[in-house]
Motif scaffolding. Structure first.
Motif, PDB file in Angstrom:
ATOM      1  N   LEU A  63       0.725  -1.181   0.166  1.00 44.31           N
ATOM      2  CA  LEU A  63      -0.123  -0.104  -0.066  1.00 44.31           C
ATOM      3  C   LEU A  63       0.829   1.328   0.056  1.00 44.31           C
ATOM      4  CD1 LEU A  63      -2.964   1.188   0.143  1.00 44.31           C
ATOM      5  CD2 LEU A  63      -2.829   1.317   2.575  1.00 44.31           C
ATOM      6  N   ALA A  64       1.908   1.226   1.013  1.00 42.01           N
ATOM      7  CA  ALA A  64       2.964   2.518   0.869  1.00 42.01           C
ATOM      8  C   ALA A  64       3.582   2.560  -0.554  1.00 42.01           C
ATOM      9  CB  ALA A  64       3.987   2.135   1.975  1.00 42.01           C
ATOM     10  N   GLU A  65       3.861   1.375  -1.095  1.00 45.31           N
ATOM     11  CA  GLU A  65       4.426   1.191  -2.652  1.00 45.31           C
ATOM     12  C   GLU A  65       3.556   2.227  -3.510  1.00 45.31           C
ATOM     13  OE1 GLU A  65       5.452  -1.603  -6.074  1.00 45.31           O
ATOM     14  OE2 GLU A  65       5.620  -2.276  -3.963  1.00 45.31           O
ATOM     15  N   ALA A  66       2.241   1.788  -3.443  1.00 48.29           N
ATOM     16  CA  ALA A  66       1.153   2.340  -4.375  1.00 48.29           C
ATOM     17  C   ALA A  66       1.010   3.919  -4.084  1.00 48.29           C
ATOM     18  CB  ALA A  66      -0.247   1.580  -4.174  1.00 48.29           C
ATOM     19  N   SER A  67       1.257   4.175  -2.778  1.00 51.01           N
ATOM     20  CA  SER A  67       1.063   5.561  -2.381  1.00 51.01           C
ATOM     21  C   SER A  67       2.361   6.314  -3.041  1.00 51.01           C
ATOM     22  CB  SER A  67       1.038   5.692  -0.959  1.00 51.01           C
ATOM     23  OG  SER A  67       0.991   7.234  -0.276  1.00 51.01           O
ATOM     24  N   ARG A  68       3.525   5.821  -2.878  1.00 52.27           N
ATOM     25  CA  ARG A  68       4.714   6.373  -3.717  1.00 52.27           C
ATOM     26  C   ARG A  68       4.682   6.665  -5.176  1.00 52.27           C
ATOM     27  NH1 ARG A  68       7.172   2.776  -0.248  1.00 52.27           N
ATOM     28  NH2 ARG A  68       7.662   3.498   2.064  1.00 52.27           N
ATOM     29  N   SER A  69       3.801   5.975  -5.568  1.00 52.46           N
ATOM     30  CA  SER A  69       3.609   5.982  -7.242  1.00 52.46           C
ATOM     31  C   SER A  69       2.909   7.147  -7.518  1.00 52.46           C
ATOM     32  CB  SER A  69       3.258   4.685  -7.919  1.00 52.46           C
ATOM     33  OG  SER A  69       1.751   4.636  -7.500  1.00 52.46           O
ATOM     34  N   LEU A  70       2.085   7.798  -6.499  1.00 58.71           N
ATOM     35  CA  LEU A  70       1.308   8.877  -6.992  1.00 58.71           C
ATOM     36  C   LEU A  70       1.950  10.197  -7.193  1.00 58.71           C
ATOM     37  CD1 LEU A  70      -1.364   7.935  -4.489  1.00 58.71           C
ATOM     38  CD2 LEU A  70      -1.517   7.311  -7.020  1.00 58.71           C
ATOM     39  N   GLY A  71       1.420  11.212  -7.386  1.00 54.41           N
ATOM     40  CA  GLY A  71       1.724  12.570  -7.632  1.00 54.41           C
ATOM     41  C   GLY A  71       1.816  13.373  -6.179  1.00 54.41           C
ATOM     42  N   GLN A  72       1.777  14.534  -6.195  1.00 54.56           N
ATOM     43  CA  GLN A  72       2.200  15.182  -4.946  1.00 54.56           C
ATOM     44  C   GLN A  72       0.939  15.330  -4.266  1.00 54.56           C
ATOM     45  OE1 GLN A  72       3.882  18.917  -5.805  1.00 54.56           O
ATOM     46  NE2 GLN A  72       6.003  18.238  -6.218  1.00 54.56           N
ATOM     47  N   GLY A  73       1.038  15.293  -2.739  1.00 51.87           N
ATOM     48  CA  GLY A  73      -0.283  15.559  -1.995  1.00 51.87           C
ATOM     49  C   GLY A  73       0.085  15.293  -0.495  1.00 51.87           C
ATOM     50  N   ASP A  74      -0.170  15.800   0.654  1.00 51.53           N
ATOM     51  CA  ASP A  74      -0.221  15.644   1.795  1.00 51.53           C
ATOM     52  C   ASP A  74      -1.019  14.470   2.322  1.00 51.53           C
ATOM     53  OD1 ASP A  74       2.047  17.632   2.027  1.00 51.53           O
ATOM     54  OD2 ASP A  74       0.604  18.898   2.408  1.00 51.53           O
ATOM     55  N   TRP A  75      -2.145  14.308   1.778  1.00 55.80           N
ATOM     56  CA  TRP A  75      -3.250  13.439   2.040  1.00 55.80           C
ATOM     57  C   TRP A  75      -3.460  12.320   1.172  1.00 55.80           C
ATOM     58  CZ3 TRP A  75      -5.799  13.296   6.714  1.00 55.80           C
ATOM     59  CH2 TRP A  75      -5.680  14.458   7.686  1.00 55.80           C
ATOM     60  N   ILE A  76      -3.812  11.155   1.290  1.00 57.04           N
ATOM     61  CA  ILE A  76      -4.276  10.126   0.474  1.00 57.04           C
ATOM     62  C   ILE A  76      -5.944   9.736   0.728  1.00 57.04           C
ATOM     63  CG2 ILE A  76      -4.080   7.941  -0.722  1.00 57.04           C
ATOM     64  CD1 ILE A  76      -1.482   9.822  -1.161  1.00 57.04           C
ATOM     65  N   LEU A  77      -6.604  10.318  -0.327  1.00 57.58           N
ATOM     66  CA  LEU A  77      -7.966   9.560  -0.279  1.00 57.58           C
ATOM     67  C   LEU A  77      -7.983   8.167  -0.671  1.00 57.58           C
ATOM     68  CD1 LEU A  77     -10.020  12.769  -1.986  1.00 57.58           C
ATOM     69  CD2 LEU A  77      -9.336  12.349   0.562  1.00 57.58           C
ATOM     70  N   ILE A  78      -8.699   7.579   0.155  1.00 60.68           N
ATOM     71  CA  ILE A  78      -8.789   6.085  -0.256  1.00 60.68           C
ATOM     72  C   ILE A  78     -10.224   5.445  -0.309  1.00 60.68           C
ATOM     73  CG2 ILE A  78      -8.235   3.563   0.696  1.00 60.68           C
ATOM     74  CD1 ILE A  78      -6.253   4.777   2.240  1.00 60.68           C
ATOM     75  N   GLY A  79     -10.803   4.982  -1.278  1.00 54.93           N
ATOM     76  CA  GLY A  79     -11.874   4.383  -1.731  1.00 54.93           C
ATOM     77  C   GLY A  79     -11.954   3.155  -2.353  1.00 54.93           C
ATOM     78  N   TRP A  80     -13.031   2.626  -2.523  1.00 55.78           N
ATOM     79  CA  TRP A  80     -13.395   1.049  -3.199  1.00 55.78           C
ATOM     80  C   TRP A  80     -14.567   1.131  -3.888  1.00 55.78           C
ATOM     81  CZ3 TRP A  80     -16.852  -2.525  -2.559  1.00 55.78           C
ATOM     82  CH2 TRP A  80     -16.494  -3.970  -3.125  1.00 55.78           C
TER      83      TRP A  80
END
Length: 227
Positions: A63-80
């Motif tokens: 999950l952290a690996e997936a987050s690091r692949s994203l663009g800039q931002g201090d928060w991560i919105l998570i949904g399904w």
């Protein structure tokens, strides 16, 4: 026949009110207790989690690996949600048939959304459409482990299903399936349950029930705890 109907109604009532217990020790109650605040955001139909990016990525793993692949931002919105209906941003009235398919056809493929955002995303929502939850380090870890458990992994890494044009959101393939018996808010309820909250699984098909889950937890946290 009458006894059968009474028994059936009793079973339905029992299932409707059934509560899956949580672990209150994972939720930070005292104001001075070390905690990480996450937000639950309600758009009226769907709920997302907003998690600070730093603690998420410090946990490590896919999950952290997936987050690091994203663009800039201090928060991560998570949904399904459903792998097609959830991703599509065209007007709702143009995809009614696809919505019916997602609801009624069993075994639909699903995705986990990760969307980076600069600044606290809860500020975009009115007070009645947002709730906050303070989790201990163990509570946050347990909640994120549940999110990570939804991901399909190939060689230990998450698999991108869709990168939506025009924004930073990415959708990763999920091993869970979407249908009317297990909707987006059902998934959010399971994630909150992993983070320590008691949930009512059969009622958790609406965003309103997710908000009610947080409100019940807040009342419980304000009550004195036994040593």
């Amino acid at each position: 026949m009458q006894l059968f109907l009474v028994a059936a109604l009793g079973l339905i009532a029992a299932l409707w009110t059934w509560t899956r217990p949580g672990d209150q020790t994972l939720v930070a109650a005292a104001p001075d207790q070390a905690a990480v605040t996450v937000h639950i955001l309600n758009n009226g139909f769907h709920t997302d989690l907003a998690v600070p990016r730093g603690p998420l990525e410090m946990q490590g793993g896919p999950l952290a690996e997936a987050s690091r692949s994203l663009g800039q931002g201090d928060w991560i919105l998570i949904g399904w949600g459903d792998a097609t209906f959830f991703v599509d941003q065209t007007p709702m009235e143009t995809r009614v048939l696809d919505g019916v398919r997602a609801f009624l056809w069993p075994g639909n493929a699903s995705v986990v959304m990760l969307d980076p955002e600069a600044g606290d995303p809860s500020r975009r929502f009115p007070p009645d459409r947002r709730r906050s939850l303070r989790l201990t380090e163990q509570g946050l870890s347990a909640m994120l482990d549940r999110v990570e458990g939804s991901l399909i992994l190939v060689d230990g890494s998450p698999v991108v299903s869709t990168a939506r044009p025009g924004d930073g959101a990415r959708f990763f393939r999920s091993r869970e399936t979407f249908w009317i018996g297990y909707l987006c808010n059902s998934w959010t309820a399971r994630v909150l349950n992993a983070g320590g909250l008691a949930v009512r699984p059969l009622r958790a098909v609406t965003a309103g029930e997710i908000v009610a889950t947080l409100d019940r937890a807040a009342k419980l946290d304000s009550a004195p705890r036994e040593d």
